[in-house]
Design a protein around this motif. Sequence first.
Motif, PDB file in Angstrom:
ATOM      1  N   ARG A 146       0.832  -1.204   0.000  1.00  0.00           N
ATOM      2  CA  ARG A 146       0.000   0.000   0.000  1.00  0.00           C
ATOM      3  C   ARG A 146       0.867   1.255   0.000  1.00  0.00           C
ATOM      4  O   ARG A 146       1.967   1.276   0.563  1.00  0.00           O
ATOM      5  CB  ARG A 146      -0.912   0.013   1.220  1.00  0.00           C
ATOM      6  CG  ARG A 146      -1.893  -1.159   1.275  1.00  0.00           C
ATOM      7  CD  ARG A 146      -2.768  -1.099   2.521  1.00  0.00           C
ATOM      8  NE  ARG A 146      -1.950  -1.064   3.721  1.00  0.00           N
ATOM      9  CZ  ARG A 146      -2.179  -0.268   4.766  1.00  0.00           C
ATOM     10  NH1 ARG A 146      -3.193   0.562   4.757  1.00  0.00           N
ATOM     11  NH2 ARG A 146      -1.397  -0.314   5.819  1.00  0.00           N
ATOM     12  N   GLY A 147       0.360   2.305  -0.631  1.00  0.00           N
ATOM     13  CA  GLY A 147       1.047   3.581  -0.618  1.00  0.00           C
ATOM     14  C   GLY A 147       1.203   4.083   0.804  1.00  0.00           C
ATOM     15  O   GLY A 147       0.384   3.799   1.684  1.00  0.00           O
ATOM     16  N   ALA A 148       2.261   4.850   1.048  1.00  0.00           N
ATOM     17  CA  ALA A 148       2.521   5.374   2.387  1.00  0.00           C
ATOM     18  C   ALA A 148       1.879   6.750   2.561  1.00  0.00           C
ATOM     19  O   ALA A 148       1.658   7.475   1.591  1.00  0.00           O
ATOM     20  CB  ALA A 148       4.021   5.467   2.633  1.00  0.00           C
ATOM     21  N   GLY A 149       1.580   7.098   3.801  1.00  0.00           N
ATOM     22  CA  GLY A 149       1.039   8.426   4.100  1.00  0.00           C
ATOM     23  C   GLY A 149      -0.276   8.689   3.403  1.00  0.00           C
ATOM     24  O   GLY A 149      -1.199   7.875   3.450  1.00  0.00           O
ATOM     25  N   THR A 150      -0.359   9.823   2.710  1.00  0.00           N
ATOM     26  CA  THR A 150      -1.606  10.199   2.041  1.00  0.00           C
ATOM     27  C   THR A 150      -1.902   9.335   0.822  1.00  0.00           C
ATOM     28  O   THR A 150      -3.001   9.393   0.268  1.00  0.00           O
ATOM     29  CB  THR A 150      -1.550  11.671   1.595  1.00  0.00           C
ATOM     30  OG1 THR A 150      -0.419  11.866   0.730  1.00  0.00           O
ATOM     31  CG2 THR A 150      -1.427  12.594   2.798  1.00  0.00           C
ATOM     32  N   ALA A 151      -0.942   8.517   0.393  1.00  0.00           N
ATOM     33  CA  ALA A 151      -1.162   7.623  -0.750  1.00  0.00           C
ATOM     34  C   ALA A 151      -1.777   6.295  -0.334  1.00  0.00           C
ATOM     35  O   ALA A 151      -2.075   5.456  -1.193  1.00  0.00           O
ATOM     36  CB  ALA A 151       0.153   7.372  -1.485  1.00  0.00           C
ATOM     37  N   ALA A 152      -1.979   6.076   0.977  1.00  0.00           N
ATOM     38  CA  ALA A 152      -2.610   4.844   1.442  1.00  0.00           C
ATOM     39  C   ALA A 152      -4.041   4.775   0.912  1.00  0.00           C
ATOM     40  O   ALA A 152      -4.822   5.712   1.114  1.00  0.00           O
ATOM     41  CB  ALA A 152      -2.605   4.795   2.960  1.00  0.00           C
ATOM     42  N   PRO A 153      -4.418   3.692   0.221  1.00  0.00           N
ATOM     43  CA  PRO A 153      -5.730   3.612  -0.418  1.00  0.00           C
ATOM     44  C   PRO A 153      -6.893   3.822   0.548  1.00  0.00           C
ATOM     45  O   PRO A 153      -6.946   3.217   1.619  1.00  0.00           O
ATOM     46  CB  PRO A 153      -5.753   2.192  -0.997  1.00  0.00           C
ATOM     47  CG  PRO A 153      -4.323   1.856  -1.199  1.00  0.00           C
ATOM     48  CD  PRO A 153      -3.593   2.503  -0.055  1.00  0.00           C
ATOM     49  N   LEU A 154      -7.791   4.726   0.143  1.00  0.00           N
ATOM     50  CA  LEU A 154      -9.015   5.067   0.866  1.00  0.00           C
ATOM     51  C   LEU A 154      -8.756   5.643   2.262  1.00  0.00           C
ATOM     52  O   LEU A 154      -9.628   5.605   3.120  1.00  0.00           O
ATOM     53  CB  LEU A 154      -9.956   3.867   0.933  1.00  0.00           C
ATOM     54  CG  LEU A 154     -10.504   3.437  -0.433  1.00  0.00           C
ATOM     55  CD1 LEU A 154     -11.342   2.185  -0.312  1.00  0.00           C
ATOM     56  CD2 LEU A 154     -11.326   4.559  -1.064  1.00  0.00           C
ATOM     57  N   LYS A 155      -7.566   6.185   2.463  1.00  0.00           N
ATOM     58  CA  LYS A 155      -7.334   6.986   3.662  1.00  0.00           C
ATOM     59  C   LYS A 155      -7.969   8.355   3.427  1.00  0.00           C
ATOM     60  O   LYS A 155      -7.716   8.997   2.409  1.00  0.00           O
ATOM     61  CB  LYS A 155      -5.843   7.143   3.933  1.00  0.00           C
ATOM     62  CG  LYS A 155      -5.539   8.021   5.141  1.00  0.00           C
ATOM     63  CD  LYS A 155      -4.047   8.120   5.401  1.00  0.00           C
ATOM     64  CE  LYS A 155      -3.740   8.955   6.631  1.00  0.00           C
ATOM     65  NZ  LYS A 155      -2.300   9.019   6.917  1.00  0.00           N
ATOM     66  N   VAL A 156      -8.803   8.782   4.354  1.00  0.00           N
ATOM     67  CA  VAL A 156      -9.509  10.057   4.231  1.00  0.00           C
ATOM     68  C   VAL A 156      -9.187  10.915   5.450  1.00  0.00           C
ATOM     69  O   VAL A 156      -9.297  10.442   6.589  1.00  0.00           O
ATOM     70  CB  VAL A 156     -11.030   9.841   4.108  1.00  0.00           C
ATOM     71  CG1 VAL A 156     -11.767  11.171   4.053  1.00  0.00           C
ATOM     72  CG2 VAL A 156     -11.342   9.011   2.857  1.00  0.00           C
ATOM     73  N   VAL A 157      -8.772  12.152   5.203  1.00  0.00           N
ATOM     74  CA  VAL A 157      -8.364  13.057   6.277  1.00  0.00           C
ATOM     75  C   VAL A 157      -9.344  14.220   6.361  1.00  0.00           C
ATOM     76  O   VAL A 157      -9.778  14.750   5.330  1.00  0.00           O
ATOM     77  CB  VAL A 157      -6.935  13.585   6.012  1.00  0.00           C
ATOM     78  CG1 VAL A 157      -6.509  14.563   7.099  1.00  0.00           C
ATOM     79  CG2 VAL A 157      -5.948  12.423   5.917  1.00  0.00           C
ATOM     80  N   ALA A 158      -9.712  14.591   7.574  1.00  0.00           N
ATOM     81  CA  ALA A 158     -10.637  15.706   7.765  1.00  0.00           C
ATOM     82  C   ALA A 158     -10.082  16.976   7.128  1.00  0.00           C
ATOM     83  O   ALA A 158      -8.899  17.286   7.267  1.00  0.00           O
ATOM     84  CB  ALA A 158     -10.881  15.931   9.252  1.00  0.00           C
ATOM     85  N   SER A 159     -10.942  17.684   6.417  1.00  0.00           N
ATOM     86  CA  SER A 159     -10.531  18.933   5.779  1.00  0.00           C
ATOM     87  C   SER A 159     -10.374  20.035   6.825  1.00  0.00           C
ATOM     88  O   SER A 159     -10.931  19.961   7.922  1.00  0.00           O
ATOM     89  CB  SER A 159     -11.565  19.349   4.728  1.00  0.00           C
ATOM     90  OG  SER A 159     -11.694  18.351   3.752  1.00  0.00           O
TER      91      SER A 159
END
Length: 224
Positions: A146-159
């Motif tokens: 899996r991609g690391a950090g923000t590239a992790a699939p379907l990782k969603v961060v609060a805006s």
Amino acid sequence: TLFPYTTLFRSALLIYRSASFAVKAIGQSTTIPGATNTITVSFKPQFPLTGNMNSSITISGLLGSVTPDATMALLDAGALFNATAEWAAKTGSLTLRVSPGETVPSTSVTVVKFDLDNPTTPQTGPSMIQISATGDVPISAASMTRGAGTAAPLKVVASSFTLAKIGQSSSTPGAVNTITVTLQPDIILSKSRGSTITVHGIKGSDTPSTPALPLSISAPASGA
């Protein structure tokens, strides 16, 4: 002269216990809640997979997207796979079918992209995503890189707002006071998306409640 038993050579009827993918990586384009998220999958099977043998590749475990069951268009896949792939939301699975006459090579990396919709709430994304194949040589499900950090699939961060300031024009008692709010969100807010911005806690004014106040809105200068 006899060769040592450790010498490697091609053996008749040598059969691998299980074929595998030499490359099996997956990443994403955005962590923005509710956004269209382009998933990028890269893979290289140990042996070629052909359409003439009805080969298919399945990515499973992509849980957390709000995209419903559908036949999904592939991006930049060319003629290698059927134009659409089968998406099953419950298992987070996408099945790619190799087109007749086409071959997924074992000598180079194949890249496939497709879009999923992120949920509107933050999440860490699935901890394990697997890839498997059927056809010329069955390949058992194995964990993908899996991609690391923000590239992790379907990782969603609060805006959030990268800039949020508020000020006033006057401290004189009874005077008309112009409140200036300066904002910069880290996502796109637009009328077409039904976006709204609410400023809370502006207390102490004598201005009565009203459904509307006049606003003056200015966009940032070009290049700002």
